[in-house]
Design a protein around this motif. Sequence first.
Motif, mmCIF file in Angstrom:
data_model
loop_
_atom_site.group_PDB
_atom_site.id
_atom_site.type_symbol
_atom_site.label_atom_id
_atom_site.label_comp_id
_atom_site.label_asym_id
_atom_site.label_seq_id
_atom_site.Cartn_x
_atom_site.Cartn_y
_atom_site.Cartn_z
ATOM 1 N N ALA A 125 0.888 -1.171 -0.008
ATOM 2 C CA ALA A 125 0.037 -0.259 -0.027
ATOM 3 C C ALA A 125 0.861 1.241 0.052
ATOM 4 N N VAL A 126 1.907 1.212 0.923
ATOM 5 C CA VAL A 126 2.819 2.380 0.918
ATOM 6 C C VAL A 126 3.869 2.272 -0.505
ATOM 7 N N ILE A 127 4.202 1.208 -0.873
ATOM 8 C CA ILE A 127 5.048 1.297 -2.117
ATOM 9 C C ILE A 127 4.123 1.954 -3.382
ATOM 10 N N ASN A 128 3.223 1.657 -3.366
ATOM 11 C CA ASN A 128 2.224 2.015 -4.566
ATOM 12 C C ASN A 128 1.580 3.406 -4.309
ATOM 13 N N GLY A 158 -0.070 8.790 5.525
ATOM 14 C CA GLY A 158 0.510 9.839 5.621
ATOM 15 C C GLY A 158 1.227 9.998 4.320
ATOM 16 N N ALA A 159 1.795 10.934 3.970
ATOM 17 C CA ALA A 159 2.546 11.136 2.543
ATOM 18 C C ALA A 159 3.978 10.902 2.906
ATOM 19 N N ASN A 160 4.623 10.955 4.231
ATOM 20 C CA ASN A 160 5.761 10.374 4.417
ATOM 21 C C ASN A 160 5.920 9.096 5.333
ATOM 22 N N GLU A 161 4.657 8.758 5.753
ATOM 23 C CA GLU A 161 4.802 7.494 6.470
ATOM 24 C C GLU A 161 5.489 6.328 5.997
ATOM 25 N N THR A 162 6.082 5.638 7.121
ATOM 26 C CA THR A 162 6.714 4.329 6.504
ATOM 27 C C THR A 162 5.795 3.302 6.824
ATOM 28 N N ALA A 163 6.177 2.054 6.220
ATOM 29 C CA ALA A 163 5.440 0.792 6.646
ATOM 30 C C ALA A 163 5.374 0.332 8.094
ATOM 31 N N GLY A 164 6.778 0.778 8.659
ATOM 32 C CA GLY A 164 6.632 0.516 10.248
ATOM 33 C C GLY A 164 5.737 1.287 10.962
ATOM 34 N N ARG A 228 10.175 3.893 1.475
ATOM 35 C CA ARG A 228 9.525 4.257 2.943
ATOM 36 C C ARG A 228 8.394 2.759 3.393
ATOM 37 N N GLY A 229 8.200 2.106 1.857
ATOM 38 C CA GLY A 229 7.290 0.881 1.924
ATOM 39 C C GLY A 229 7.948 -0.220 2.510
#
Length: 315
Positions: A125-128, A158-164, A228-229
């Motif tokens: 979800a983050v990678i995409n 979030g725009a800068n949120e990481t997968a963690g 980030r993903g």
Amino acid sequence: MEKLRIVFMGTPDFAVGILDTIYKNNYDIVGVITAPDKPAGRGQKVSMSAVKEYALEKNLRILQPTNLKSEAFLADLKSLDANLQVVVAFRMLPEVVWKMPKLGTFNLHASLLPEYRGAAPINWAVINGETKTGVTTFFIDDKIDTGAMILSKETAIGANETAGELHDRLMHLGSETVLETLQLIESEKATTTLQENQPEPKTAYKLNKENCKIDWSQSGKTIFNLIRGLSPYPAAWTFIKDGENEWNVKVYSASFEEKAHTDTIGKITTTKKELFVAVHGGVLKIESLQFPGKKRMGTHELLNGVKLSENAIAL
């Protein structure tokens, strides 16, 4: 109203958060099924799953089958006399297992089904570059993540949120959703919705070395989302080449700045404390990384010991 007797199945930290919520809300957990202990790390020391560690701490009955179809395991599972099974980040169950309890077996999946069925929904979800995701509870059937949905809850990414970071938020959201699902099943008020057959739902493929490698021919925004993903685990990686030296480097965090430039894609530029990589559409500033044989560190710390020439390039 039938009192629930729950068997919980799960393995990683994400599952522990859900199990803890069930335990703290005084549900009767008659057994915990988790992965067998296995060697891990450089010393190949035998380690147990996060779920097993928690179950031991709470003195819960533990089963660790290597074969989910073995007669011995099925007999042990049946002897627990559960009327409901809850599955979080485990493995695919044979029909004889998920059909065993009277009230069924439900799974918590960290996506808004039917999108991102599969092994790594939070990462993809983050990678995409998705702007929203969520969690879904559903009754298990004979395919992966396709069963009738009970509850679904959404959250923004979030725009800068990481997968963690997203992992931890979804664990809390998932805990609330599982608790609500248990209450609905216990009060016989659970209703289900069939998953829509979308033409091509996005898939949460298993992560491997190949799909974690940075492809510098992609846009800077795409590379930023990949980093980030995959942060903090398993981490995006790349080769950095400088003359005769070539390193396999993990990249944990970065920021992307859109700007015009004429540098070769992948060209590395450093100051005393900063490291930049030229990408399509701008510059990627690498903020934390790990060179072979070293620990993860901030770029400024790494550059104290590793000097890169003006010919260094990311491949």
